[in-house]
Write a protein that holds these residues in place. Structure first.
Motif, PDB file in Angstrom:
ATOM      1  N   PHE A 135      37.850  30.950  39.949  1.00 56.16           N
ATOM      2  CA  PHE A 135      37.054  32.059  39.408  1.00 56.16           C
ATOM      3  C   PHE A 135      36.193  31.582  38.253  1.00 56.16           C
ATOM      4  N   LEU A 184      36.737  34.232  48.361  1.00 57.78           N
ATOM      5  CA  LEU A 184      35.907  34.541  47.199  1.00 57.78           C
ATOM      6  C   LEU A 184      34.433  34.584  47.583  1.00 57.78           C
ATOM      7  N   LEU A 235      33.290  38.970  38.791  1.00 59.97           N
ATOM      8  CA  LEU A 235      33.870  37.642  38.623  1.00 59.97           C
ATOM      9  C   LEU A 235      34.637  37.545  37.305  1.00 59.97           C
ATOM     10  N   LYS A 295      38.541  36.764  37.040  1.00 54.38           N
ATOM     11  CA  LYS A 295      38.982  35.675  36.179  1.00 54.38           C
ATOM     12  C   LYS A 295      39.997  36.183  35.163  1.00 54.38           C
TER      13      LYS A 295
END
Length: 363
Positions: free
Chosen positions: A311, A5, A25, A29
């Motif tokens: 996330f 990430l 992001l 998510k």
């Protein structure tokens, strides 16, 4: 996953697209949340389906057990029927043997009875001839001869009394006893008229003759009745034997059918039990499959939940700490891309890598 990430974010930033990080992001998510929701949904559907399969297999197994119990009862019933049929066949066979023995016994008794009858009639006929002889001889006797004749008649009556013939002839002995005369007490002086004595003797002989002829007649009637009775009895036994042979043949055929049915019933019972075992094994495999799916589901759920949490953390960190220094960070990235010195930025308290690393470590 955390390292991947961070590399992704840095790579995006390095491409001078910091403004899209927040959206990226959020998408990551959201994708993790969707994937987790799909995982939960798929697992719930699969779990319900497999639980239904397990339930139906259990129900089928119970029904199979009931069916197998019925198959076992069918086997037991056929075995019981065969046992009863064998016992009945043995009874019929024994009845035939008993009837044969009864006929043999009757024939033996009949032969004995006939032999006794012949012997009795022969003896009675001989006695009748002697009576006739004695009676005829009595007509020509004088007074002196009459005494000797009386002694002769006495000896004759004694011999008749002691003769060992059949039961019917023995009844005549009682009659002979009643006719017995003590000739030692008969003297010429006490005899009176010769004709009177002769008349008494003739009357006695006549009575004996009638009695013996009556016994012969009775013996003949008995012989005929015995023969008829025996014939009727043997006829009844023959009729019974015919029925027994018919029943015996039917029961033997029935026994063959029952034995064939027993073979089929046992085969059906074995097949039923094998099917029941197969259903039980299928249910057990379904249970194991559900357990394995649950284990895999929990692993995947933990992984997706970890990704979603990550996330979410990164998105929060970016939104609260990195987003406020966006302009400085963009300049830092531009300088880095243009090979300008970035030492001052690396020492900046708003460094994205430091902020993310610290926040993640803190979390």
């Amino acid at each position: 996953m955390k390292t991947l990430l961070l590399l992704l974010v840095v790579g995006v930033l390095c491409q001078n697209e910091v403004d899209t990080v927040e959206k990226l992001l959020a998408d990551l998510k959201g994708a993790s949340a969707v994937e987790l929701t799909a995982l939960n949904t798929d697992y719930t559907v699969s779990k319900n389906l497999k639980e239904n399969i397990i339930f139906n297999l259990g129900k089928a197994y119970q029904e199979q057990n009931f069916l197998c119990a019925s198959r076992d009862k069918s086997v037991s019933d056929r075995e019981s029927d065969i046992d009863k049929t064998n016992k009945y066949i043995a009874y019929l066979q024994k009845r035939l043997v008993d009837n044969a023995n009864r006929i043999q016994t009757l024939d033996t008794n009949r032969c004995t009875h006939s032999s006794n009858y012949i012997e009795r009639v022969k003896n009675d006929n001989m006695t009748l001839r002697l009576i006739i002889f004695l009676r005829n001889s009595l007509q020509n006797l004088d007074n002196n001869q009459l005494n000797r004749y009386g002694a002769y008649v006495e000896k004759f009556l004694t011999m008749y009394k002691q003769a060992k013939i059949s039961e019917l002839v023995e009844l005549a002995h009682e009659f002979a006893d009643t006719m017995f005369i003590d000739w030692n007490e008969v003297t010429p002086s006490s005899q009176g008229n010769i004709n009177t004595v002769k008349g008494q003797l003739i009357e006695m002989l006549n009575d004996m003759e009638r009695y013996i002829r009556e016994q012969i007649k009775n013996a003949q009637n008995l012989e005929i009745a015995t023969g008829v009775t025996l014939a009727d009895f043997k006829g009844a036994i023959d009729i019974e034997n015919e029925q027994i042979n018919y029943d015996l043949s039917s029961e033997q055929k029935n026994l063959i059918k029952l034995e064939e049915q027993l073979v089929q019933a046992r085969l059906a019972a074995v097949n039923c039990r094998e099917k029941g075992i197969a259903l039980q094994q299928q249910q057990q495999r379904a249970i194991e499959d559900l357990k394995n799916e649950e284990i895999q589901y929990n692993k995947n759920k933990a992984r997706l939940q970890e990704e979603l949490n990550l996330f979410t953390d990164v998105y929060r960190i970016y939104s609260t700490q990195v987003g406020t220094s966006e302009d400085k960070f963009k300049q830092r990235v531009d300088d880095y891309v243009n090979d300008r010195k970035v030492d001052s930025y690396e020492r900046s308290e708003y460094s994205l890598s430091d902020a993310v690393r610290k926040q993640v470590q803190h979390e």
